[in-house]
Design a protein around this motif. Structure first.
Motif, PDB file in Angstrom:
ATOM      1  N   THR A   1     -46.614 -25.463 -14.573  1.00  0.00           N
ATOM      2  CA  THR A   1     -46.347 -24.033 -14.767  1.00  0.00           C
ATOM      3  C   THR A   1     -46.231 -23.718 -16.249  1.00  0.00           C
ATOM      4  OG1 THR A   1     -43.961 -24.406 -14.589  1.00  0.00           O
ATOM      5  CG2 THR A   1     -45.148 -23.870 -12.567  1.00  0.00           C
ATOM      6  N   ASP A   2     -46.575 -22.487 -16.590  1.00  0.00           N
ATOM      7  CA  ASP A   2     -46.653 -22.088 -17.992  1.00  0.00           C
ATOM      8  C   ASP A   2     -45.326 -22.255 -18.724  1.00  0.00           C
ATOM      9  OD1 ASP A   2     -48.527 -20.824 -19.989  1.00  0.00           O
ATOM     10  OD2 ASP A   2     -46.831 -19.425 -20.110  1.00  0.00           O
ATOM     11  N   SER A   3     -44.235 -22.021 -18.059  1.00  0.00           N
ATOM     12  CA  SER A   3     -42.928 -22.095 -18.717  1.00  0.00           C
ATOM     13  C   SER A   3     -42.551 -23.511 -19.133  1.00  0.00           C
ATOM     14  CB  SER A   3     -41.849 -21.535 -17.781  1.00  0.00           C
ATOM     15  OG  SER A   3     -41.790 -22.302 -16.587  1.00  0.00           O
ATOM     16  N   LEU A   4     -43.202 -24.497 -18.545  1.00  0.00           N
ATOM     17  CA  LEU A   4     -42.889 -25.896 -18.870  1.00  0.00           C
ATOM     18  C   LEU A   4     -43.839 -26.493 -19.906  1.00  0.00           C
ATOM     19  CD1 LEU A   4     -42.159 -27.286 -15.281  1.00  0.00           C
ATOM     20  CD2 LEU A   4     -40.495 -26.591 -17.020  1.00  0.00           C
ATOM     21  N   LYS A   5     -44.846 -25.723 -20.293  1.00  0.00           N
ATOM     22  CA  LYS A   5     -45.864 -26.267 -21.191  1.00  0.00           C
ATOM     23  C   LYS A   5     -45.422 -26.269 -22.658  1.00  0.00           C
ATOM     24  CE  LYS A   5     -49.762 -25.226 -18.195  1.00  0.00           C
ATOM     25  NZ  LYS A   5     -51.039 -24.535 -18.010  1.00  0.00           N
ATOM     26  N   LEU A   6     -46.169 -27.047 -23.443  1.00  0.00           N
ATOM     27  CA  LEU A   6     -45.910 -27.139 -24.885  1.00  0.00           C
ATOM     28  C   LEU A   6     -46.875 -26.185 -25.598  1.00  0.00           C
ATOM     29  CD1 LEU A   6     -45.704 -31.045 -25.018  1.00  0.00           C
ATOM     30  CD2 LEU A   6     -43.775 -29.450 -25.010  1.00  0.00           C
ATOM     31  N   HIS A   7     -46.370 -25.058 -26.038  1.00  0.00           N
ATOM     32  CA  HIS A   7     -47.217 -24.021 -26.631  1.00  0.00           C
ATOM     33  C   HIS A   7     -47.231 -24.057 -28.165  1.00  0.00           C
ATOM     34  CE1 HIS A   7     -47.956 -22.038 -22.791  1.00  0.00           C
ATOM     35  NE2 HIS A   7     -46.657 -22.107 -22.522  1.00  0.00           N
ATOM     36  N   GLN A   8     -46.516 -25.004 -28.749  1.00  0.00           N
ATOM     37  CA  GLN A   8     -46.419 -25.035 -30.209  1.00  0.00           C
ATOM     38  C   GLN A   8     -47.775 -25.309 -30.867  1.00  0.00           C
ATOM     39  OE1 GLN A   8     -44.775 -27.044 -28.012  1.00  0.00           O
ATOM     40  NE2 GLN A   8     -42.738 -27.625 -28.773  1.00  0.00           N
ATOM     41  N   PRO A   9     -47.887 -24.969 -32.160  1.00  0.00           N
ATOM     42  CA  PRO A   9     -49.097 -25.348 -32.915  1.00  0.00           C
ATOM     43  C   PRO A   9     -49.303 -26.869 -32.842  1.00  0.00           C
ATOM     44  CG  PRO A   9     -47.791 -23.792 -34.171  1.00  0.00           C
ATOM     45  CD  PRO A   9     -46.953 -24.179 -32.989  1.00  0.00           C
TER      46      PRO A   9
ATOM     47  N   SER B   1     -55.311 -41.696 -18.324  1.00  0.00           N
ATOM     48  CA  SER B   1     -54.193 -41.995 -19.209  1.00  0.00           C
ATOM     49  C   SER B   1     -53.787 -40.815 -20.082  1.00  0.00           C
ATOM     50  CB  SER B   1     -54.538 -43.197 -20.106  1.00  0.00           C
ATOM     51  OG  SER B   1     -54.668 -44.375 -19.337  1.00  0.00           O
ATOM     52  N   TYR B   2     -54.600 -39.758 -20.107  1.00  0.00           N
ATOM     53  CA  TYR B   2     -54.227 -38.617 -20.959  1.00  0.00           C
ATOM     54  C   TYR B   2     -54.269 -37.252 -20.259  1.00  0.00           C
ATOM     55  CZ  TYR B   2     -59.327 -38.008 -21.646  1.00  0.00           C
ATOM     56  OH  TYR B   2     -60.669 -37.824 -21.471  1.00  0.00           O
ATOM     57  N   VAL B   3     -54.785 -37.180 -19.041  1.00  0.00           N
ATOM     58  CA  VAL B   3     -54.893 -35.884 -18.363  1.00  0.00           C
ATOM     59  C   VAL B   3     -53.520 -35.240 -18.174  1.00  0.00           C
ATOM     60  CG1 VAL B   3     -55.452 -34.781 -16.162  1.00  0.00           C
ATOM     61  CG2 VAL B   3     -57.102 -36.287 -17.242  1.00  0.00           C
ATOM     62  N   ASP B   4     -52.500 -36.036 -17.838  1.00  0.00           N
ATOM     63  CA  ASP B   4     -51.159 -35.475 -17.650  1.00  0.00           C
ATOM     64  C   ASP B   4     -50.620 -34.866 -18.938  1.00  0.00           C
ATOM     65  OD1 ASP B   4     -51.218 -36.162 -15.019  1.00  0.00           O
ATOM     66  OD2 ASP B   4     -49.909 -37.907 -15.195  1.00  0.00           O
ATOM     67  N   ILE B   5     -50.981 -35.462 -20.078  1.00  0.00           N
ATOM     68  CA  ILE B   5     -50.565 -34.895 -21.366  1.00  0.00           C
ATOM     69  C   ILE B   5     -51.276 -33.573 -21.608  1.00  0.00           C
ATOM     70  CG2 ILE B   5     -50.607 -35.254 -23.877  1.00  0.00           C
ATOM     71  CD1 ILE B   5     -50.241 -38.233 -23.360  1.00  0.00           C
ATOM     72  N   LEU B   6     -52.589 -33.550 -21.325  1.00  0.00           N
ATOM     73  CA  LEU B   6     -53.345 -32.301 -21.504  1.00  0.00           C
ATOM     74  C   LEU B   6     -52.822 -31.187 -20.611  1.00  0.00           C
ATOM     75  CD1 LEU B   6     -57.030 -33.626 -21.752  1.00  0.00           C
ATOM     76  CD2 LEU B   6     -55.611 -32.737 -23.599  1.00  0.00           C
ATOM     77  N   ASN B   7     -52.326 -31.535 -19.436  1.00  0.00           N
ATOM     78  CA  ASN B   7     -51.773 -30.512 -18.545  1.00  0.00           C
ATOM     79  C   ASN B   7     -50.651 -29.725 -19.221  1.00  0.00           C
ATOM     80  OD1 ASN B   7     -53.457 -31.049 -16.348  1.00  0.00           O
ATOM     81  ND2 ASN B   7     -52.079 -32.591 -15.497  1.00  0.00           N
ATOM     82  N   TYR B   8     -49.902 -30.392 -20.088  1.00  0.00           N
ATOM     83  CA  TYR B   8     -48.797 -29.729 -20.783  1.00  0.00           C
ATOM     84  C   TYR B   8     -49.246 -29.030 -22.069  1.00  0.00           C
ATOM     85  CZ  TYR B   8     -45.314 -31.814 -17.719  1.00  0.00           C
ATOM     86  OH  TYR B   8     -44.548 -32.142 -16.626  1.00  0.00           O
ATOM     87  N   LEU B   9     -50.429 -29.377 -22.546  1.00  0.00           N
ATOM     88  CA  LEU B   9     -50.902 -28.804 -23.817  1.00  0.00           C
ATOM     89  C   LEU B   9     -51.815 -27.601 -23.628  1.00  0.00           C
ATOM     90  CD1 LEU B   9     -51.746 -32.100 -25.759  1.00  0.00           C
ATOM     91  CD2 LEU B   9     -49.768 -30.615 -26.117  1.00  0.00           C
ATOM     92  N   ILE B  10     -52.597 -27.596 -22.534  1.00  0.00           N
ATOM     93  CA  ILE B  10     -53.611 -26.552 -22.335  1.00  0.00           C
ATOM     94  C   ILE B  10     -53.070 -25.467 -21.402  1.00  0.00           C
ATOM     95  CG2 ILE B  10     -55.913 -26.093 -21.413  1.00  0.00           C
ATOM     96  CD1 ILE B  10     -56.725 -28.896 -22.321  1.00  0.00           C
ATOM     97  N   SER B  11     -53.239 -24.226 -21.817  1.00  0.00           N
ATOM     98  CA  SER B  11     -52.670 -23.097 -21.073  1.00  0.00           C
ATOM     99  C   SER B  11     -53.426 -22.778 -19.793  1.00  0.00           C
ATOM    100  CB  SER B  11     -52.636 -21.848 -21.962  1.00  0.00           C
ATOM    101  OG  SER B  11     -51.827 -22.062 -23.092  1.00  0.00           O
TER     102      SER B  11
END
Length: 468
Positions: A357-365, A296-306
């Motif tokens: 891909t890195d360009s689609l990730k959430l890199h904010q604090p 339920s949370y791995v897909d979210i982590l995919n966007y948060l972790i570089s």
């Protein structure tokens, strides 16, 4: 059960016809006895036989001996002596309620949040109110509308049955609570404090938000009456909700990671991704999230972790049994842990592969708000954030249930959850001993609560703005 009910009903009609000519006082007395007997007979139907009750306790004892992930606790508790002490209780259990409570008290000795008795329909009940705690101050957070004038939301529970509330919790509730951390023991006891025999009365002494003290008798009838009482706050909390606060902060509330919400969580999160990418900072609030599944949370982590791959840095262990080694361990020191039942095997997991891909990730604090009732899979989520240096955790410690349970059935339509796999930190400590501690501890403030404010979230926003 239907057949027995019909027999009881017909017996009542026959006896009623015989005594209808009796004096009124005799009639009332006889009817009272009859209905009490009928009620008791129906209540006893769910109670397993004496042999089944002994078998249930024996099965729990056996599985703990063989599979419990903390064998050192078994020796500390002296599980065999405890088992022998509880056998007479099982033999002489008088009803299903006592059966359930006795098993709960037995298993509470092992002090693990993932080891407990589960009932598909609990045999106990509560009055129509909810309570929360701010430290050791116990507060009414919700209540039936017809009681809200006598016990306003925000009132403090001072006494229960004329006993100071903290003393009552420790003397009357603690023995049924399974917890490995002191803070969760207290929080869970508060959550369970009003459970008791259905339709029984509990006396509470309260202090209203305006400082007035009063005593109120409450009936434990919320579930036995079909939850007919309408509560002041009937809000249904969704598994995920997302909004933009302070114009440029993405706020993600994750209330549950249960498997049935997996698709909903992923769908809502993906729908909000374009808006979240425009934010200057992110807050993920998992307070109250009791866990579920990592799916339920791995897909979210995919966007948060570089990183292209990620996992926690802790190690996982489960019990290991080799009969021949156990036999030799009495005389050969190389196999001594098998002889004592303390041999463990490490379970190694393959890291998650990140497809985003890195360009689609959430890199904010990022700031993650944690605390009360955060347990199980939610704690692993916190470990993922911490071990991958992704954000700051703010709030209070989590439950202390970073483990994995097995589940088996016992007589009486009950199930037993038993911790069969434990986590060990890289430094050798166990997260279940403390819970996942926050980077910045912020305690919930009662006065802020009365004003409708969330001081923990306010601090999270403050810390995030520093990072922005």
């Amino acid at each position: 059960m239907i057949i027995q009910y019909v027999v009881i009903k017909e017996s009542i009609i026959i006896i009623f016809n015989h005594i209808i000519k009796m004096k009124k006082i005799h009639l009332l007395f006889m009817l009272t006895v009859i209905f009490m007997t009928a009620s008791n007979t129906m209540a006893q139907e769910k109670l397993p036989s004496q042999q089944e009750r002994v078998y249930a306790l024996s099965q729990i004892w056996k599985e703990l001996h063989y599979n419990f992930a903390f064998p050192e606790t078994l020796r500390k508790v002296n599980i065999d002596s405890l088992y022998l002490a509880y056998l007479p209780k099982m033999e002489h259990t008088e009803n299903y309620y006592v059966y359930y409570r006795t098993l709960s008290s037995f298993i509470a000795h092992f002090n693990d949040a993932h080891t407990r008795i589960i009932a598909s329909r609990r045999p106990d009940d509560i009055p129509p109110l909810n309570v929360i705690n701010f430290g050791q101050k116990v507060i009414v957070s919700n209540i039936a509308k017809n009681l809200s004038e006598r016990i306003p939301v925000g009132s403090e529970i001072i006494k229960v049955n004329q006993v100071a509330v903290v003393e009552y919790l420790k003397d009357s509730i603690y023995q049924f609570i399974t917890a490995s951390t002191p803070h969760w023991k207290f929080d869970k006891a508060v959550n369970e404090m009003f459970y008791g025999v259905p339709q029984s009365v509990v006396n509470v002494t309260i202090k209203t938000p305006k400082g007035k003290e009063r005593e109120v008798d409450l009936i434990r009838n919320y579930y036995s009456d079909g939850a007919k009482e309408r509560l002041v706050d009937s809000t249904i909390v969704p598994s995920i909700s997302i909004k933009i606060i302070d114009k440029n902060i993405g706020y993600i509330k994750l209330s549950s990671f249960s498997v049935e919400y997996r698709d909903t969580i992923n769908k809502v999160f993906n729908n909000y991704l374009p808006q979240l990418r425009k934010c200057k900072g992110l807050i993920i609030d998992i307070r109250g999230n009791r866990g579920g599944t990592e799916k339920s949370y791995v897909d979210i982590l995919n966007y948060l972790i570089s990183e292209l791959q990620f996992q926690t840095k802790g190690k996982w262990f489960t019990r290991k049994h080799v009969t021949n080694y156990m036999m030799r361990g009495e005389y050969d020191s190389r196999f001594r842990d098998y002889y004592h039942g303390t041999a463990m095997e490490e379970i190694k997991y393959v890291p998650y592969k990140n497809p985003v891909t890195d360009s689609l990730k959430l890199h904010q604090p990022l700031v993650v708000v944690s605390g009360k009732f955060v347990g199980s899979a939610s704690e692993v989520f916190l470990q993922m954030i911490r071990h991958n240096n992704r954000g700051t955790i703010i709030g209070g410690p989590s439950v202390g249930a970073v483990s994995e349970p097995m589940i088996f059935s016992i007589p009486g339509d009950l199930e037993v959850m038993l911790c069969a796999k434990k986590c060990v930190n890289p430094d050798g400590t166990q997260p279940d001993d403390t819970g996942i501690l926050p980077d910045i501890e912020v305690k919930e403030d009662y006065n802020a609560y009365l004003k409708g404010k969330d001081n923990v979230l306010e601090r999270a926003i403050e810390e995030l703005k520093k990072k922005i």
